[in-house]
Design an enzyme around this catalytic site. Structure first.
Site, PDB file in Angstrom:
ATOM      1  CE1 TYR A  59      -6.937  -4.477   1.818  1.00  0.00           C
ATOM      2  CE2 TYR A  59      -5.873  -5.250   3.818  1.00  0.00           C
ATOM      3  CZ  TYR A  59      -5.806  -4.585   2.612  1.00  0.00           C
ATOM      4  OH  TYR A  59      -4.622  -4.023   2.195  1.00  0.00           O
ATOM      5  CB  SER A  76      -0.934   0.002   1.214  1.00  0.00           C
ATOM      6  OG  SER A  76      -1.822  -1.079   1.158  1.00  0.00           O
ATOM      7  CG  ASP A  89       3.845  -6.491   8.395  1.00  0.00           C
ATOM      8  OD1 ASP A  89       3.972  -6.244   9.610  1.00  0.00           O
ATOM      9  OD2 ASP A  89       2.754  -6.775   7.875  1.00  0.00           O
ATOM     10  CE  LYS A 117      -5.467  -1.260   0.861  1.00  0.00           C
ATOM     11  NZ  LYS A 117      -4.058  -0.869   1.016  1.00  0.00           N
ATOM     12  CG  ASP A 155       3.332  -4.603   3.360  1.00  0.00           C
ATOM     13  OD1 ASP A 155       3.295  -5.247   4.413  1.00  0.00           O
ATOM     14  OD2 ASP A 155       2.313  -4.313   2.705  1.00  0.00           O
ATOM     15  CG  ASP A 196       0.911  -2.807   7.723  1.00  0.00           C
ATOM     16  OD1 ASP A 196       0.421  -2.336   6.675  1.00  0.00           O
ATOM     17  OD2 ASP A 196       0.910  -4.017   7.982  1.00  0.00           O
TER      18      ASP A 196
END
Length: 704
Positions: A231, A95, A161, A222, A109, A107
């Site tokens: 989701y 995202s 993450d 989303k 990635d 968050d």
């Protein structure tokens, strides 16, 4: 050439010609502006201050990674000439890279790319320890056995993450381009999967005709997916990259359309899509690397994917391998609802807020499984629920393979366990699964045994935990069957979101005033008292006096409760054999309680140290030994008479006449400890640290 030439598609985007090239009209602009205004209250647009903070955090993390890689090179006695320029770099994907991250809670990635001297074990050991000693890092946990191994943590308030890949290069420069296929050379499959996140994101951005329209449409989709509970890649729904590819395909088919039109076309196309026909953004391509790609003609396992959405970067993979028959059915149902709502919006009969109304999950189904994961310490709990959460889709698959279950729908959000139910279990997280049973074709009772599916799931989790050496004393999984009317034992009224007026019997059981321990996902227990009927006083003190199964020790046998069925129903003596232990705290777990309108009616039936509840005899622990076994030849206790408990006898009679279940089902529940003959030890995880695992059966009787 060592890499495939990546040319921009000629003439049109995607595999086929566009469906429509029509330009937007004035109404489209108005609807799109209204869509933007409808999304603003949900915080989907990040302000400049937050964007700057994320950029700063990523810069710190990049420097942190470079420092660690340099220190590691020194510890491995690499030459100083190499140590000074080993490099290392953080790439973003998902995202954040797509430009659709949300305000506050989104968050990041990220991918840690390291040179050849850094091993994966170094990432999960020395780098993990370095993060643990960093003051700005919180909620740190590693999930090594995931499909893409990851370290999850918060860095200065930003959730990250982080996945890992090492390249076959002595150094990693700042200008490294991961789109080149040559960077995949000589890498193991886990590194290739990690690199694919960044490569896929960049390819998606390259394959859409208008980035602004794509991003706004993706934000809307989303938001809708999260509000409607579909989701979550890890739970068997779609993750961010899958939703992005679906939206990108719609943008290819309607290259000139604005977001309002694209959202409507999204629901139109995918509500009618012929699954498992795959969704592709471009043709499958080959490479000199000969890596395995998604191809059902070659790979038999690919033929069983029920909702394939194929990544556009080599090696092409199905991003929805976690999707099951149940989760696909749930999503298709939501696509159909989305189409109906957006059609009304574009006709001026509704507004965009209706599209984003949340799913009332706890009113949608009549039968639920409550899954709890608990640990004594917060650190153990973080590790434990990370593993449990990654395996819940296994439970969904096991349940939907049961011949009597048509849908097993998991709510992706976890909830903290309340203090009354799990007073001695430490940190607790709960997940809820809604079940739909097949309607009986005749009036004959049907026995449904959920034991094997649930036990297979718990064995899988314990076995993985033991293999990873994270199984600690106090780590437990509990699976409990409940009806919809009993959910208030686990959740506050505000969470249940009942649309109909609450009955007094339901309101009196609300767990207002309960304090929840903090769950691993940072959720807090909402105050149920705000939504409770003001005419009904808090009943916490009464709840504390209701007998409950002692779930705090593995040495305690399991409670079983049987809702009184019709006079024709039979319960075998073998099923009745059980050991019962009670303690005076909280409501019963895993039971059906027909005919109880108030807690006081329950307490009136506690006579002379024996509790007669739904026809099952309970011995008060204050007047008897904590374990008393029923004989296999023991008879089932009769229902209480009007002399023994007037209100209960009346309610019990109503239940026998009208049936206890809902929607044509009568449910009798047995939760009992299993003998070794029922589930042989060969199927058990057999942890090396001698932590005892309790096995339970969950058996239901369905009436047509």
């Amino acid at each position: 050439s060592t890499s495939r030439q990546q040319n921009q598609p000629q003439g049109h985007y995607g595999l086929t010609s566009p469906i429509s090239l029509a330009p937007p009209n004035d109404k489209d602009h108005i609807h799109t502006q209204k869509l933007i205004e409808a999304m603003k209250p949900f915080g989907v647009f990040e302000d400049q201050e937050e964007l700057y903070h994320r950029t700063t955090v990523l810069g710190k993390l990049n420097n942190f990674v470079r420092e660690w890689i340099s220190e590691l090179a020194e510890s491995k006695n690499l030459p100083p000439s190499i140590t000074e320029q080993v490099g290392g770099k953080i790439f973003t994907f998902g995202s954040y890279r797509l430009g659709v991250h949300t305000k506050g809670s989104s968050d990041i990635d990220a991918l840690c790319v390291a040179p050849s001297h850094v091993e994966r074990s170094d990432f999960f050991q020395s780098f993990f320890e370095k993060l643990k000693n960093q003051g700005e890092v919180k909620n740190l946990r590693a999930i090594e056995d995931a499909y893409v191994p990851v370290i999850k943590f918060e860095f200065d308030g930003i959730e990250i993450d982080l996945v890992f890949a090492k390249l076959s290069l002595p150094t990693v420069s700042d200008d490294l381009d991961l789109r080149d296929d040559s960077c995949l050379k000589s890498l193991d499959i886990r590194c290739i999967r990690s690199l694919n996140g960044s490569r896929v994101t960049d390819e998606i951005l390259r394959l859409v005709p208008n980035l602004e329209n794509f991003r706004l449409t993706l934000r809307a989709v989303k938001l809708w997916a999260k509000r409607r509970g579909v989701y979550s890649n890890i739970m068997g729904f779609l993750g961010g990259v899958s939703w992005a590819m679906l939206v990108a395909r719609i943008c290819q088919l309607y290259p000139n359309a604005l977001a309002s039109t694209l959202v409507n076309k999204f629901f139109l196309i995918f509500s009618k899509w012929d699954w498992p026909k795959p969704v592709l953004l471009k043709r499958l391509e080959e490479s000199f690397l000969n890596l395995p790609v998604w191809d059902p003609r070659v790979n038999p396992s690919d033929r069983y994917h029920v909702m394939p959405i194929i990544t556009p970067a080599y090696p092409q993979q199905n991003s929805t391998y976690n999707v099951s028959v149940s989760t696909r059915a749930v999503m298709v149902e939501e696509f159909q609802r989305g189409l109906e709502v957006t059609d009304e919006i574009l006709k001026g009969k509704s507004d965009w807020s209706k599209l984003f109304e949340p799913l009332n999950f706890f009113q949608k189904y009549k039968h639920y499984i409550v899954l709890t994961a608990s640990a004594f310490t917060e650190e153990h709990h973080l590790n434990w629920i990370g593993l449990v959460e990654s395996k819940i889709r296994v439970l969904v698959g096991n349940l939907e393979r049961n011949e009597f279950i048509t849908i097993a729908h998991v709510q992706p959000q976890s909830f903290p366990g309340n203090e009354v139910l799990y007073k001695e279990s430490g940190y607790v997280s709960m997940w809820f699964l809604g079940l739909v049973f097949k309607k009986a074709e005749s009036a004959v009772k049907t026995n449904v045994d959920l034991t094997h599916g649930i036990q297979s799931f718990t064995d899988t989790v314990y076995r993985q935990a033991s293999a990873l050496n994270i199984l600690k004393e106090g780590m437990k999984i509990e699976a409990t069957y409940v009806k919809r009317k009993q959910l208030h034992y686990f959740l506050p009224a505000g969470t249940l979101q009942k649309r109909k007026k609450q009955r007094v019997s339901d309101i009196s059981q609300n767990n207002s005033g309960l304090q929840c321990k903090r769950s691993s996902l940072g959720e807090s227990c909402s105050d149920g008292s705000k939504d409770r009927d003001s005419r009904t006083p808090s009943n916490t003190s009464s709840l504390n006096k209701i007998s409950k199964l002692d779930i705090s020790t593995a040495e305690t046998e399991r409670l079983f409760l049987i809702s009184w069925p019709n006079s024709k129903s039979q319960v075998s003596p073998t099923e009745m054999e059980a050991t019962v232990a009670l303690r005076t705290s909280g409501p019963p777990i895993g039971c059906t309680i027909p005919g109880y309108s108030t807690v006081c009616q329950l307490r009136r039936c506690f006579v002379q140290g024996q509790h007669k509840l739904s026809g099952t005899l309970f011995t008060d622990p204050r007047s008897a030994s904590p374990k008393q076994h029923y004989s296999p030849t023991s008879k089932v206790s009769r229902p209480p008479t009007s002399r023994e408990c007037p209100q209960k006898a009346i309610d019990g009679e109503k239940a026998r006449k009208g049936g206890l279940g809902q929607g044509g089902f009568e449910v009798a529940l047995i939760t009992d400890r299993l003998s070794s003959k029922e589930l042989p030890d060969s199927s058990s995880p057999v942890p090396t640290n001698s932590i005892r695992i309790i096995k339970r059966s969950i058996k239901l009787t369905l009436n047509g």
